[in-house]
Scaffold this motif. Structure first.
Motif, PDB file in Angstrom:
ATOM      1  N   MET A   1      -8.544 -11.431  -6.581  1.00  0.00           N
ATOM      2  CA  MET A   1      -8.252 -10.467  -5.526  1.00  0.00           C
ATOM      3  C   MET A   1      -6.751 -10.248  -5.415  1.00  0.00           C
ATOM      4  O   MET A   1      -6.286  -9.113  -5.338  1.00  0.00           O
ATOM      5  N   LEU A   2      -6.001 -11.341  -5.441  1.00  0.00           N
ATOM      6  CA  LEU A   2      -4.547 -11.216  -5.340  1.00  0.00           C
ATOM      7  C   LEU A   2      -4.002 -10.385  -6.498  1.00  0.00           C
ATOM      8  O   LEU A   2      -3.126  -9.530  -6.321  1.00  0.00           O
ATOM      9  N   LEU A   3      -4.560 -10.596  -7.675  1.00  0.00           N
ATOM     10  CA  LEU A   3      -4.111  -9.863  -8.856  1.00  0.00           C
ATOM     11  C   LEU A   3      -4.312  -8.363  -8.682  1.00  0.00           C
ATOM     12  O   LEU A   3      -3.395  -7.570  -8.901  1.00  0.00           O
ATOM     13  N   VAL A   4      -5.520  -7.950  -8.273  1.00  0.00           N
ATOM     14  CA  VAL A   4      -5.760  -6.502  -8.154  1.00  0.00           C
ATOM     15  C   VAL A   4      -4.966  -5.910  -6.993  1.00  0.00           C
ATOM     16  O   VAL A   4      -4.512  -4.769  -7.059  1.00  0.00           O
ATOM     17  N   ILE A   5      -4.766  -6.695  -5.929  1.00  0.00           N
ATOM     18  CA  ILE A   5      -3.952  -6.180  -4.821  1.00  0.00           C
ATOM     19  C   ILE A   5      -2.527  -5.939  -5.295  1.00  0.00           C
ATOM     20  O   ILE A   5      -1.931  -4.892  -5.028  1.00  0.00           O
ATOM     21  N   LEU A   6      -1.976  -6.907  -6.047  1.00  0.00           N
ATOM     22  CA  LEU A   6      -0.605  -6.750  -6.543  1.00  0.00           C
ATOM     23  C   LEU A   6      -0.487  -5.524  -7.440  1.00  0.00           C
ATOM     24  O   LEU A   6       0.447  -4.730  -7.311  1.00  0.00           O
ATOM     25  N   ALA A   7      -1.455  -5.351  -8.346  1.00  0.00           N
ATOM     26  CA  ALA A   7      -1.392  -4.212  -9.257  1.00  0.00           C
ATOM     27  C   ALA A   7      -1.466  -2.906  -8.478  1.00  0.00           C
ATOM     28  O   ALA A   7      -0.700  -1.969  -8.724  1.00  0.00           O
ATOM     29  N   ALA A   8      -2.381  -2.838  -7.505  1.00  0.00           N
ATOM     30  CA  ALA A   8      -2.544  -1.604  -6.731  1.00  0.00           C
ATOM     31  C   ALA A   8      -1.311  -1.332  -5.881  1.00  0.00           C
ATOM     32  O   ALA A   8      -0.852  -0.192  -5.787  1.00  0.00           O
ATOM     33  N   ALA A   9      -0.764  -2.389  -5.273  1.00  0.00           N
ATOM     34  CA  ALA A   9       0.398  -2.207  -4.399  1.00  0.00           C
ATOM     35  C   ALA A   9       1.620  -1.805  -5.213  1.00  0.00           C
ATOM     36  O   ALA A   9       2.390  -0.930  -4.816  1.00  0.00           O
ATOM     37  N   TRP A  10       1.785  -2.414  -6.366  1.00  0.00           N
ATOM     38  CA  TRP A  10       2.930  -2.120  -7.228  1.00  0.00           C
ATOM     39  C   TRP A  10       3.012  -0.627  -7.546  1.00  0.00           C
ATOM     40  O   TRP A  10       4.052   0.001  -7.438  1.00  0.00           O
ATOM     41  N   LYS A  11       1.867  -0.063  -7.922  1.00  0.00           N
ATOM     42  CA  LYS A  11       1.855   1.342  -8.293  1.00  0.00           C
ATOM     43  C   LYS A  11       2.150   2.249  -7.101  1.00  0.00           C
ATOM     44  O   LYS A  11       2.719   3.327  -7.253  1.00  0.00           O
ATOM     45  N   GLN A  12       1.779   1.810  -5.904  1.00  0.00           N
ATOM     46  CA  GLN A  12       1.904   2.671  -4.730  1.00  0.00           C
ATOM     47  C   GLN A  12       3.278   2.568  -4.056  1.00  0.00           C
ATOM     48  O   GLN A  12       3.603   3.384  -3.207  1.00  0.00           O
ATOM     49  N   ILE A  13       4.081   1.572  -4.443  1.00  0.00           N
ATOM     50  CA  ILE A  13       5.378   1.399  -3.768  1.00  0.00           C
ATOM     51  C   ILE A  13       6.224   2.666  -3.869  1.00  0.00           C
ATOM     52  O   ILE A  13       6.813   3.107  -2.885  1.00  0.00           O
ATOM     53  N   SER A  14       6.259   3.291  -5.049  1.00  0.00           N
ATOM     54  CA  SER A  14       7.162   4.427  -5.218  1.00  0.00           C
ATOM     55  C   SER A  14       6.780   5.587  -4.296  1.00  0.00           C
ATOM     56  O   SER A  14       7.651   6.252  -3.743  1.00  0.00           O
ATOM     57  N   TYR A  15       5.484   5.786  -4.116  1.00  0.00           N
ATOM     58  CA  TYR A  15       5.021   6.852  -3.224  1.00  0.00           C
ATOM     59  C   TYR A  15       5.482   6.586  -1.801  1.00  0.00           C
ATOM     60  O   TYR A  15       6.106   7.437  -1.157  1.00  0.00           O
ATOM     61  N   ASN A  16       5.190   5.384  -1.309  1.00  0.00           N
ATOM     62  CA  ASN A  16       5.587   5.035   0.057  1.00  0.00           C
ATOM     63  C   ASN A  16       7.092   5.087   0.220  1.00  0.00           C
ATOM     64  O   ASN A  16       7.597   5.531   1.252  1.00  0.00           O
ATOM     65  N   PHE A  17       7.792   4.638  -0.801  1.00  0.00           N
ATOM     66  CA  PHE A  17       9.248   4.636  -0.767  1.00  0.00           C
ATOM     67  C   PHE A  17       9.791   6.045  -0.526  1.00  0.00           C
ATOM     68  O   PHE A  17      10.627   6.260   0.346  1.00  0.00           O
ATOM     69  N   LEU A  18       9.280   7.013  -1.286  1.00  0.00           N
ATOM     70  CA  LEU A  18       9.783   8.388  -1.146  1.00  0.00           C
ATOM     71  C   LEU A  18       9.532   8.940   0.250  1.00  0.00           C
ATOM     72  O   LEU A  18      10.391   9.595   0.837  1.00  0.00           O
ATOM     73  N   PHE A  19       8.347   8.657   0.805  1.00  0.00           N
ATOM     74  CA  PHE A  19       8.052   9.194   2.135  1.00  0.00           C
ATOM     75  C   PHE A  19       8.858   8.486   3.216  1.00  0.00           C
ATOM     76  O   PHE A  19       9.336   9.122   4.155  1.00  0.00           O
ATOM     77  N   PHE A  20       9.029   7.180   3.087  1.00  0.00           N
ATOM     78  CA  PHE A  20       9.860   6.460   4.062  1.00  0.00           C
ATOM     79  C   PHE A  20      11.306   6.954   3.996  1.00  0.00           C
ATOM     80  O   PHE A  20      11.964   7.136   5.024  1.00  0.00           O
ATOM     81  N   LEU A  21      11.786   7.167   2.774  1.00  0.00           N
ATOM     82  CA  LEU A  21      13.170   7.620   2.627  1.00  0.00           C
ATOM     83  C   LEU A  21      13.346   8.982   3.299  1.00  0.00           C
ATOM     84  O   LEU A  21      14.318   9.206   4.036  1.00  0.00           O
TER      85      LEU A  21
END
Lengths: 280, 294
Positions: free
Chosen positions: B158-178
């Protein structure tokens, strides 16, 4: 920044460098692994520095693929991915432009009905209606074809909405002037609307291309013929072997990730515009 | 609905323009969705010879079925974990980048590209790093005495798939937060710092509350992402295992329908998922209508 605090700056840079390193790390490891000799990855852990077999691995993957995993050459898979991504992108953009034009610039019966019909597609991702959609495509004899890969994915409520919003901001005087000068709907669309929408089209193009390139579940179901294997699903096949040949898998991963990443890096402004506007 | 003051005369033309979009929508969206609804009310016998109308029985069964309830709780853990990790990392990075002047665009470029990586590839990348026999992270974990094995341990997987999913989504969230951070008036922050508020106090009492529209929007988007766009991550790595510990709802629809060939149950699951998507979309749109402007 409102005040100058040297230690805060130092701390901020440290946080960012660690952040960037964490984001880059998985891809760096993939690059390193893709340059190792075949046996190297079987022995204990992955080395942290690139090896010297990069060219061999990439050439092998590009030209012959992994036959034991029934995976065709990467050149073919990349081409398939490209064709699919382009078909989805161009298809989505054209039908969305046309339908947004109809909804904004015409008054006709059932306009609201059609608007809502398109709107509903926003709520039905492929993943949730996968089996009946597969049945439809199978009944239409579209399995193992580029038509089957792309056409079911080109209806797009998001693009239609974006173009509708954009057309609404175009001044009324444009149409009035065009009508006074005797322009018909086609001339207006081609000579006024299209040139005005170029930036929006380009921004959406970037987003849609990435969306199309990264399709996974759909090609997995629709194509069984190796001639239509796209790169993303080809990689999955290689990893599900008993003993995956990681040096080749990682070479394929790098090749699969490169085109969309380059698109983002070189068209970053269009990408950011497309991303923030499609979500409004 | 709004329209232009002046329009072209109607006739058949608007219908022709709408035709491609509407035909594709009807064939590939509306019809299959209707089929899913219809099939969810049927049951096929073991040989696929006879189908009987069973009403809501398929749904009732699902809610009594331990593996479906398990899949629901797995999905909740997965969605909450992914959303929390990727949003908090993205917020930290965005608020740090936001105070940079010269290096602003360099860091942005370095952080946005993972958006382009397919979920399935993200899964494979992390699967490789965490590979129990050759991966680098298990090697390091072993040195601190932890024996990582996502093939046997459900929580590791579970931790593995969460990390993979979160990693890919960071850039999206980053752009909107910025983008959200940049729209906060500088004068508020200056005023607070003149009053002696420290950067941390300024963040929690001014910036974070003013970001709340962005945060809420991203929460919905991330939950939708974790629930529906992560099929590739699961399929390319854990395939729902070990012992169903990463069998999220979207994956279960596929597994029960295509692998298990239980069409009635799979269709009922599709219908439940559609209801969830509709609910999330409505929440998102209602929120956008009432978006607060500062």
């Amino acid at each position: 920044m409102v005040e100058n605090r040297p230690w805060a700056n130092f701390f901020a840079h440290t946080v960012l460098i660690i952040g960037v390193a964490l984001v880059v790390f998985p891809v760096y490891i993939a690059v390193v692994a893709s340059t190792q000799a075949p046996g190297e990855l079987m022995r204990g852990t992955i080395p942290l520095l690139p090896g010297s077999h990069g060219i061999e691995n990439y050439t092998q993957m590009w030209q012959s693929g992994v036959s034991s995993a029934n995976s065709p050459p990467a050149a073919l898979m990349l081409w398939n991915s490209f064709v699919m991504a382009m078909a989805i992108t161009v298809g989505k953009l054209s039908i969305s432009l046309l339908s947004a034009f109809a909804i904004v610039y015409f008054r006709f019966r059932f306009r609201m009905f059609f608007f809502w019909l398109i709107f509903v597609t926003l709520m039905l991702p492929v993943e949730v209606r996968i089996i009946p959609t597969f049945q439809v495509v199978a009944d239409l004899k579209m399995l193992n074809s580029f038509a089957g890969l792309s056409i079911p994915l080109i209806a797009s409520a998001t693009a239609t909405f974006l173009f509708r919003q954009f057309f609404m901001t175009i001044p009324e005087e444009m149409l009035e002037a065009a009508r006074v000068d005797g322009a018909g709907p086609f001339k207006f669309f081609k000579d006024i609307l299209m040139p005005l929408s170029v930036t929006n089209i380009a921004a959406l193009f970037v987003i849609m291309f990435i969306y199309g390139w990264n399709q996974y579940l759909w090609p997995l179901l629709i194509t069984t013929d190796p001639d239509y294997t796209t790169i993303v699903m080809g990689i999955q096949r290689m990893t599900s072997e008993e003993n995956p040949q990681w040096h080749l898998v990682m070479a394929a991963v790098v090749m699969a990730a490169l085109p969309p990443v380059l698109v983002i890096l070189f068209m970053q402004r269009l990408f950011v515009k497309g991303l923030t506007e499609t979500e409004k | 609905m709004q329209t232009k003051r002046m329009t072209f005369p109607g006739g058949w033309l608007p219908f022709a323009l709408l035709a491609p979009q509407v035909i594709i929508t009807l064939i590939f969206f509306i019809w299959p969705a209707g089929q899913a609804l219809y099939q969810s009310l049927l049951r096929e016998d073991a040989f696929g010879l006879k189908t009987t109308f069973v009403g809501l029985e398929n749904f009732a069964r699902l809610f009594r079925d331990g593996s479906y309830l398990n899949s629901m709780s797995v999905t909740v853990v997965f969605a909450v974990g992914t959303t929390l990790i990727s949003m908090s990392v993205a917020l930290l990075l965005a608020s740090t980048v936001n105070r940079m002047i010269r290096s602003h665009s360099t860091y942005t470029t370095l952080l946005v590209w993972p958006y382009a990586i397919a979920p399935a590839l993200a899964g494979v990348l992390w699967w490789f790093i965490f590979n129990p026999s050759i991966g680098i992270v298990p090697y390091m974990l072993e040195m601190v005495g932890y024996n990582w094995n996502h093939r046997n341990s459900g929580s590791d997987a579970m931790l593995l798939v969460i990390l993979a999913a979160a990693w890919k989504q960071i850039s999206y969230n980053f752009l909107f937060f910025l983008a959200g951070l940049q729209s906060i008036p500088q004068s508020l922050i200056e005023a607070a710092s003149i009053d002696g508020a420290s950067p941390i106090k300024r963040f929690w009492t001014i910036i974070f509350p003013l970001l709340s529209p962005t945060t809420f929007f991203l929460m919905v988007v991330n939950v939708v992402y974790a629930m529906f766009d992560t099929f590739g991550i699961i399929h390319a790595t854990t395939q729902g295992g070990p012992a169903q510990s990463t069998n999220i709802l979207v994956y279960k629809v596929y597994a029960d329908g295509f692998v298990g060939l239980n069409l009635g149950s799979s269709a009922a699951q599709s219908v439940i998922l559609m209801v969830i998507v509709v609910a999330l979309t409505v929440i998102q749109f209602r929120f956008i209508e009432r978006r607060v402007n500062y």
